[in-house]
Design a protein around this motif. Structure first.
Motif, PDB file in Angstrom:
ATOM      1  N   PRO A 182       0.866  -1.015   0.040  1.00  0.00           N
ATOM      2  CA  PRO A 182      -0.197  -0.009   0.097  1.00  0.00           C
ATOM      3  C   PRO A 182       0.730   1.182   0.116  1.00  0.00           C
ATOM      4  N   LEU A 183       0.277   2.353  -0.647  1.00  0.00           N
ATOM      5  CA  LEU A 183       0.953   3.685  -0.963  1.00  0.00           C
ATOM      6  C   LEU A 183      -0.033   4.714  -0.088  1.00  0.00           C
ATOM      7  N   PRO A 184       0.530   5.902   0.201  1.00  0.00           N
ATOM      8  CA  PRO A 184      -0.394   6.651   0.715  1.00  0.00           C
ATOM      9  C   PRO A 184      -1.374   7.392  -0.463  1.00  0.00           C
ATOM     10  N   VAL A 185      -2.484   7.772   0.338  1.00  0.00           N
ATOM     11  CA  VAL A 185      -3.271   8.456  -0.727  1.00  0.00           C
ATOM     12  C   VAL A 185      -3.180  10.205  -0.442  1.00  0.00           C
ATOM     13  N   PRO A 186      -2.601  10.943  -1.560  1.00  0.00           N
ATOM     14  CA  PRO A 186      -2.352  12.243  -1.099  1.00  0.00           C
ATOM     15  C   PRO A 186      -3.662  12.921  -0.762  1.00  0.00           C
ATOM     16  N   SER A 187      -3.541  13.635   0.241  1.00  0.00           N
ATOM     17  CA  SER A 187      -4.764  14.435   0.751  1.00  0.00           C
ATOM     18  C   SER A 187      -4.232  16.098   1.051  1.00  0.00           C
ATOM     19  N   LEU A 188      -4.725  16.999   0.298  1.00  0.00           N
ATOM     20  CA  LEU A 188      -4.640  18.143   0.508  1.00  0.00           C
ATOM     21  C   LEU A 188      -5.877  18.868   1.059  1.00  0.00           C
ATOM     22  N   PRO A 189      -5.619  19.814   1.661  1.00  0.00           N
ATOM     23  CA  PRO A 189      -7.179  20.552   1.946  1.00  0.00           C
ATOM     24  C   PRO A 189      -7.800  20.925   0.731  1.00  0.00           C
ATOM     25  N   GLY A 190      -8.978  21.331   0.647  1.00  0.00           N
ATOM     26  CA  GLY A 190      -9.817  21.992  -0.040  1.00  0.00           C
ATOM     27  C   GLY A 190      -9.853  21.170  -1.530  1.00  0.00           C
ATOM     28  N   LEU A 191      -9.682  21.573  -2.697  1.00  0.00           N
ATOM     29  CA  LEU A 191      -9.813  21.008  -3.858  1.00  0.00           C
ATOM     30  C   LEU A 191      -8.505  20.942  -4.819  1.00  0.00           C
ATOM     31  N   GLU A 192      -7.621  20.860  -3.989  1.00  0.00           N
ATOM     32  CA  GLU A 192      -6.340  20.823  -4.572  1.00  0.00           C
ATOM     33  C   GLU A 192      -5.717  19.445  -4.484  1.00  0.00           C
ATOM     34  N   TYR A 193      -4.721  19.069  -5.760  1.00  0.00           N
ATOM     35  CA  TYR A 193      -4.030  17.976  -5.806  1.00  0.00           C
ATOM     36  C   TYR A 193      -2.795  18.035  -5.721  1.00  0.00           C
ATOM     37  N   SER A 194      -2.062  16.901  -5.180  1.00  0.00           N
ATOM     38  CA  SER A 194      -0.542  16.943  -5.295  1.00  0.00           C
ATOM     39  C   SER A 194      -0.155  15.367  -5.447  1.00  0.00           C
ATOM     40  N   PHE A 195       0.553  15.227  -6.483  1.00  0.00           N
ATOM     41  CA  PHE A 195       1.153  13.901  -6.667  1.00  0.00           C
ATOM     42  C   PHE A 195       2.410  13.607  -6.612  1.00  0.00           C
ATOM     43  N   SER A 196       3.378  14.675  -6.176  1.00  0.00           N
ATOM     44  CA  SER A 196       5.027  14.459  -6.486  1.00  0.00           C
ATOM     45  C   SER A 196       5.315  13.651  -5.051  1.00  0.00           C
ATOM     46  N   GLY A 197       4.552  13.811  -4.030  1.00  0.00           N
ATOM     47  CA  GLY A 197       4.959  13.171  -2.841  1.00  0.00           C
ATOM     48  C   GLY A 197       4.603  11.578  -2.982  1.00  0.00           C
ATOM     49  N   LEU A 198       3.556  11.295  -3.649  1.00  0.00           N
ATOM     50  CA  LEU A 198       3.311   9.775  -3.956  1.00  0.00           C
ATOM     51  C   LEU A 198       4.468   9.244  -4.911  1.00  0.00           C
ATOM     52  N   LYS A 199       4.849  10.225  -5.967  1.00  0.00           N
ATOM     53  CA  LYS A 199       5.911   9.614  -6.814  1.00  0.00           C
ATOM     54  C   LYS A 199       7.194   9.210  -5.957  1.00  0.00           C
ATOM     55  N   THR A 200       7.626  10.125  -5.144  1.00  0.00           N
ATOM     56  CA  THR A 200       8.623   9.740  -4.191  1.00  0.00           C
ATOM     57  C   THR A 200       8.583   8.648  -3.470  1.00  0.00           C
ATOM     58  N   ALA A 201       7.119   8.568  -2.879  1.00  0.00           N
ATOM     59  CA  ALA A 201       7.183   7.370  -1.969  1.00  0.00           C
ATOM     60  C   ALA A 201       7.186   5.899  -2.920  1.00  0.00           C
ATOM     61  N   LEU A 202       6.778   5.902  -4.126  1.00  0.00           N
ATOM     62  CA  LEU A 202       6.973   4.824  -4.750  1.00  0.00           C
ATOM     63  C   LEU A 202       8.378   4.627  -4.925  1.00  0.00           C
ATOM     64  N   LEU A 203       9.156   5.652  -5.253  1.00  0.00           N
ATOM     65  CA  LEU A 203      10.506   5.527  -5.492  1.00  0.00           C
ATOM     66  C   LEU A 203      11.364   4.923  -4.354  1.00  0.00           C
ATOM     67  N   TYR A 204      11.077   5.425  -3.109  1.00  0.00           N
ATOM     68  CA  TYR A 204      11.828   4.714  -2.092  1.00  0.00           C
ATOM     69  C   TYR A 204      11.303   3.425  -1.700  1.00  0.00           C
ATOM     70  N   ARG A 205       9.965   3.308  -2.070  1.00  0.00           N
ATOM     71  CA  ARG A 205       9.576   1.607  -1.773  1.00  0.00           C
ATOM     72  C   ARG A 205      10.424   0.784  -2.624  1.00  0.00           C
ATOM     73  N   VAL A 206      10.502   1.121  -3.912  1.00  0.00           N
ATOM     74  CA  VAL A 206      11.451   0.311  -4.949  1.00  0.00           C
ATOM     75  C   VAL A 206      12.762  -0.002  -4.653  1.00  0.00           C
ATOM     76  N   ARG A 207      13.356   1.291  -3.971  1.00  0.00           N
ATOM     77  CA  ARG A 207      14.592   1.210  -3.450  1.00  0.00           C
ATOM     78  C   ARG A 207      14.666   0.167  -2.246  1.00  0.00           C
ATOM     79  N   ASP A 208      13.615   0.135  -1.364  1.00  0.00           N
ATOM     80  CA  ASP A 208      13.797  -0.643  -0.104  1.00  0.00           C
ATOM     81  C   ASP A 208      13.471  -2.006  -0.531  1.00  0.00           C
TER      82      ASP A 208
END
Ligand code: KG4
Ligand code: ZN
Length: 316
Positions: A182-208
């Protein structure tokens, strides 16, 4: 290149895919893309018209994407459209590419009319937009960093799934279990999106898990699980905000469109999230990813005054 009747009925809609030309580079090469437009577009005009037994005289309006997009490709399209319009003595409309994605839904469902709420997800955009009337768009949510399609493409590269990334990740995810990695579901307040943190989480998981990144060192089952987890996180994030937007801006019609709307899980989960609150339209795959019919559909509603020119960073 497409031929559309009354902005609603697709008579022809041809796409010359450039995937093979860009695949060796792992992404779109702007010069290669512009050259392919130059080489292919003029002959597609003939193919589309002759396939319908039509000629330029049968065309009432020439519509072309004026932006946003790659400047070289836009210049080729705009130049060709102006040439055709002059030769046929017809008006030419410069269409916002993003409007086109929304109008694709009107091709898919002939009785669909604004007001509507749209989630527009492509390689460069993740926007929530209200469309109160034809030719009127108000952005109510957008991404702070990467777009959803860009995130899918980068994740596919990290997982060694090749190019084009979005469809490859979709296919891999069908064989995986999103709960195993499982990877985190990005969640910002309001109606904004952000996907860069999720991308980094995947990168670290692959390395781990023993990477190296992108080199195919992980076994197929793990890659499939990671693809499924990444896909779930992106889709749930997209739909959580659509869900909230529908509460704030209730609308009788909801549209999910753009290249990423071809994604299997997004199509299925959109149904569940919107169910009972509005009518949902997700265009068929051929109208989700970039195509000319959607530009033709938006053409009658696009501004025609002023000078037509390529606008690479045009906003809504
Ligand atoms: O709208 P589009 O065809 O081009 C732009 O205007 O950007 O969207 C392309 C994006 C790419 O990032 C591509 O990877 C993504 O849509 N895409 C998908 C799928 N098919 C295309 N993403 C996830 N799953 C898919 N099946
Ligand atoms: Zn697009």
């Amino acid at each position: 290149m497409a031929l559309v009747e009354n902005g609603r009925r697709v008579l022809a809609n041809l796409v010359h895919s450039q995937d093979q030309a860009h695949a060796p580079f792992g992404g779109v090469v702007p010069e290669v893309a512009a050259r392919a437009h130059l080489e292919k577009l003029p002959s597609l005009v003939d193919v589309v018209l002759s396939g319908q037994g039509a000629s330029g005289r049968d065309v009432d309006l020439v519509a072309v994407a004026r932006g946003p997009g790659l400047v070289g490709c836009l210049l080729v399209g705009v130049g060709l459209a102006q040439g055709l319009a002059a030769a046929w003595d017809r008006p030419v409309a410069g269409v916002n590419h993003l409007w086109g994605h929304v109008y694709a839904a009107l091709l898919a469902r002939p009785d669909l009319e604004p007001p509507l709420l749209a989630l527009v997800v492509s390689g460069a955009h993740s926007d929530l937009v209200r469309m109160p009337a034809h030719g009127e768009f108000h952005v109510v949510g957008r991404t702070r960093d990467d777009a959803a399609g860009e995130a899918f493409d980068k994740a596919a590269r990290t997982l060694g799934l090749g190019y084009p990334g979005g469809p490859a990740l979709d296919r891999a995810a069908r064989r995986g279990d999103p709960a195993r990695q499982p990877l985190p579901v990005p969640s910002l307040p309001g109606l904004e999106y952000s996907f860069s943190g999720l991308k980094t989480a995947l990168l670290y998981r692959v390395r781990d898990l023993g990477g190296p990144v992108g080199a195919g060192a992980l076994d197929d089952a793990t890659v499939a699980d990671l693809a499924a987890a990444f896909e779930r996180s992106v889709v749930e994030s997209l739909l959580a905000k659509l869900d909230r937007a529908l509460d704030v801006w209730p609308a009788p019609e909801v549209v999910v469109c753009g290249g990423v709307a071809a994604n299997t899980l997004l199509r299925r989960r959109s149904e569940e999230v919107v169910a009972g609150r509005a009518r949902l339209t997700v265009p068929p795959l051929s109208l989700c990813t970039d195509n000319a019919a959607m530009i033709a559909a938006a053409g009658p509603h696009a501004p025609r005054d002023g000078e037509l020119r390529a606008e690479p960073s045009l906003a809504w």
